[in-house]
Write a protein that holds these residues in place. Structure first.
Motif, PDB file in Angstrom:
ATOM      1  N   TYR A 242     -75.270  47.741 -45.262  1.00 48.92           N
ATOM      2  CA  TYR A 242     -76.401  46.920 -45.689  1.00 48.92           C
ATOM      3  C   TYR A 242     -77.693  47.385 -45.024  1.00 48.92           C
TER       4      TYR A 242
ATOM      5  N   ASN B  84     -81.043  48.671 -46.940  1.00 47.42           N
ATOM      6  CA  ASN B  84     -82.295  47.948 -46.693  1.00 47.42           C
ATOM      7  C   ASN B  84     -83.408  48.879 -46.218  1.00 47.42           C
TER       8      ASN B  84
ATOM      9  N   PRO C 109     -86.586  47.669 -52.993  1.00 52.91           N
ATOM     10  CA  PRO C 109     -86.132  46.790 -54.071  1.00 52.91           C
ATOM     11  C   PRO C 109     -86.453  47.390 -55.439  1.00 52.91           C
ATOM     12  N   GLY C 110     -85.473  47.297 -56.318  1.00 59.03           N
ATOM     13  CA  GLY C 110     -85.635  47.831 -57.666  1.00 59.03           C
ATOM     14  C   GLY C 110     -85.220  49.280 -57.805  1.00 59.03           C
ATOM     15  N   GLU C 111     -85.043  49.996 -56.688  1.00 57.37           N
ATOM     16  CA  GLU C 111     -84.659  51.404 -56.750  1.00 57.37           C
ATOM     17  C   GLU C 111     -83.159  51.555 -56.994  1.00 57.37           C
TER      18      GLU C 111
ATOM     19  N   THR D  54     -76.635  45.591 -54.752  1.00 62.17           N
ATOM     20  CA  THR D  54     -77.108  44.504 -55.622  1.00 62.17           C
ATOM     21  C   THR D  54     -77.585  43.290 -54.822  1.00 62.17           C
ATOM     22  N   ASP D  55     -76.929  42.973 -53.702  1.00 61.95           N
ATOM     23  CA  ASP D  55     -77.366  41.839 -52.884  1.00 61.95           C
ATOM     24  C   ASP D  55     -78.787  42.032 -52.375  1.00 61.95           C
ATOM     25  N   LEU D  56     -79.182  43.284 -52.150  1.00 67.27           N
ATOM     26  CA  LEU D  56     -80.507  43.576 -51.621  1.00 67.27           C
ATOM     27  C   LEU D  56     -81.509  43.948 -52.714  1.00 67.27           C
ATOM     28  N   GLY D  57     -81.151  43.663 -53.954  1.00 65.92           N
ATOM     29  CA  GLY D  57     -82.095  43.828 -55.050  1.00 65.92           C
ATOM     30  C   GLY D  57     -82.294  45.252 -55.515  1.00 65.92           C
ATOM     31  N   ARG D  58     -81.342  46.123 -55.213  1.00 64.38           N
ATOM     32  CA  ARG D  58     -81.380  47.486 -55.710  1.00 64.38           C
ATOM     33  C   ARG D  58     -80.476  47.609 -56.941  1.00 64.38           C
ATOM     34  N   VAL D  59     -80.428  48.801 -57.509  1.00 61.97           N
ATOM     35  CA  VAL D  59     -79.659  49.049 -58.732  1.00 61.97           C
ATOM     36  C   VAL D  59     -78.576  50.076 -58.430  1.00 61.97           C
TER      37      VAL D  59
END
Length: 410
Positions: free
Chosen positions: A113, A117, A122-124, A141-146
């Motif tokens: 994680y 981070n 985020p979003g990458e 996915t929990d950290l807003g990535r793809v």
């Protein structure tokens, strides 16, 4: 199928244990997640811990630590443990690791994680091969990535990297690759040729890499283990995470380490988590040091027994389950079994749990949401138990899924 008579290694040292002498009633104690998560009578071959006793040198060290008090341990990293790890990891090709390149963790997963981070936004997209140990795709996915997934492909004798899929994943603009080596759940140990191509891939696409090498000591291949960062060309862009919990069966004593040849990169990964992440306990530090200094004979015996279990499982599947497919794992005590050809593959987990009273890990767990249907019908089976319990579990699996067996019983 009757287990072979010579099911455990000869006791060649005072701390040798009898791996066949396991009592399910004793294993089902209230502190065991593995044995209490499902109703009594269910045989648990799922979560990744072993049913074997902890190595006697570790138990002796823990008793001695309790007698000497439980004050704060060396929070910045016990220098004895750092030195022992430097020596052990040098054998994997991680030579010349600086003392400032070690950051101790409460487990390996927080390191995954932390890397996502710190080394992506985020979003990458973040690249990983699927199926994969689920905290990989969950960290993304929990950290807003793809998840930029590169599904493995079945070769003639083992799962293999799909290099076209890797290039498609990189084309999504990723800056980070998450590598599982040895790979969970396929059991692959990436060989020298694959590691060379993976390094070239990381350099070509200017990727940071986090390599999870938690299962490195549980190998059945003859070649020495080679860490991803063994090549100096990728050391400045790579951090490695590892720990003792799989090899030494100590998951309840959480500890791991994130190491790198670049102290600056290690700091970059860990600094944002300052104050958010716990530290290893005094007992976990004592345990790992004892494992490194005195646990070698126990580990050698354990891997020998696991190798026999692996061979027994693969032979059973190939002889008795014609609609199933399994590759022989090169590492780990986990078998990735393909049951997609079975007519009940769509609810295989329920069938096994309800009808066979057998708990295994369901294949879709090891993939992000969009890819879960691709792995429906796979199961991951933990074979780190006695030969007799493993044989009983496989016989339950065959009885529940083999139409001929079911018809005969009716």
């Amino acid at each position: 199928m009757t287990p072979p008579d010579a099911a455990h290694p000869d006791p060649v040292h005072p701390d040798a244990v009898n791996y066949d002498d396991l009592d399910p009633a004793a294993l089902r104690h209230p502190d065991s997640l593995k044995w209490t998560a499902f109703p009594e009578g269910t045989l648990p071959l799922w979560v990744a811990d072993m049913d074997y006793p902890v190595a006697p040198p570790i138990l002796r060290a823990l008793r001695a630590r309790l007698e000497s008090g439980l004050g704060y341990p060396q929070l910045a990293g016990d220098p004895r443990l750092v030195r022992a790890l430097q020596a052990r990891l040098a054998g994997n090709g991680l030579t010349d690791l600086p003392e400032k390149g070690f950051k101790f963790l409460p487990g390996v997963v927080p390191g995954l994680y932390a890397a996502v981070n710190a080394l992506s936004a985020p979003g990458e997209a973040v690249i990983t091969m699927t199926p994969v140990y689920h905290p990989f795709h969950l960290a993304i996915t929990d950290l807003g990535r793809v998840v930029a997934a590169a599904p493995l492909q079945a070769g003639a004798e083992r799962d293999e990297i799909d290099w076209n899929a890797m290039e498609l994943a990189a084309a999504q603009g990723a800056r980070l690759m998450m590598l599982c080596h040895p790979h969970n759940p396929s059991g692959r140990v990436w060989d020298a040729a694959e590691l060379r191509l993976l390094r070239e891939f990381a350099l070509r696409h200017d990727l940071f890499v986090i390599s999870d090498e938690l299962h490195a000591d549980l190998r059945y291949t003859d070649a020495p283990f080679e860490s991803f960062a063994a090549d100096p060309a990728v050391r400045d862009r790579t951090v490695t995470v590892t720990g003792p919990c799989k090899a030494f069966n100590t998951a309840g004593l959480g500890i791991g380490v994130l190491v790198g040849h670049s102290p600056e990169l290690v700091t970059r990964v860990m600094a944002p988590a300052t104050g958010l992440m716990g530290h290893p306990s005094a007992l976990s530090i004592t345990m790992w040091l004892a494992a490194l200094e005195e646990g070698g004979p126990w580990l050698e015996d354990t891997v020998a027994y696991l190798r026999g279990n692996r061979d027994f499982l693969v032979e059973f599947v190939r002889e008795h389950l014609p609609w199933a497919h399994v590759f022989s794992p090169e590492a780990t005590y986990l078998a990735w079994i393909d049951l997609r050809a079975h007519p009940r593959a769509d609810d295989i987990q329920k069938v096994l749990l309800d009808e066979a009273e057998l708990a295994v890990h369901n294949g879709p767990v090891f993939a992000p949401e969009a890819l879960k249907p691709q792995y429906q019908g796979f199961v991951r089976v933990n074979f780190a138990t006695s030969r007799a319990l493993l044989a009983g579990g496989l016989e339950r699996l065959a009885a529940a899924l083999n139409p001929e067996v079911r018809t005969g019983e009716e």
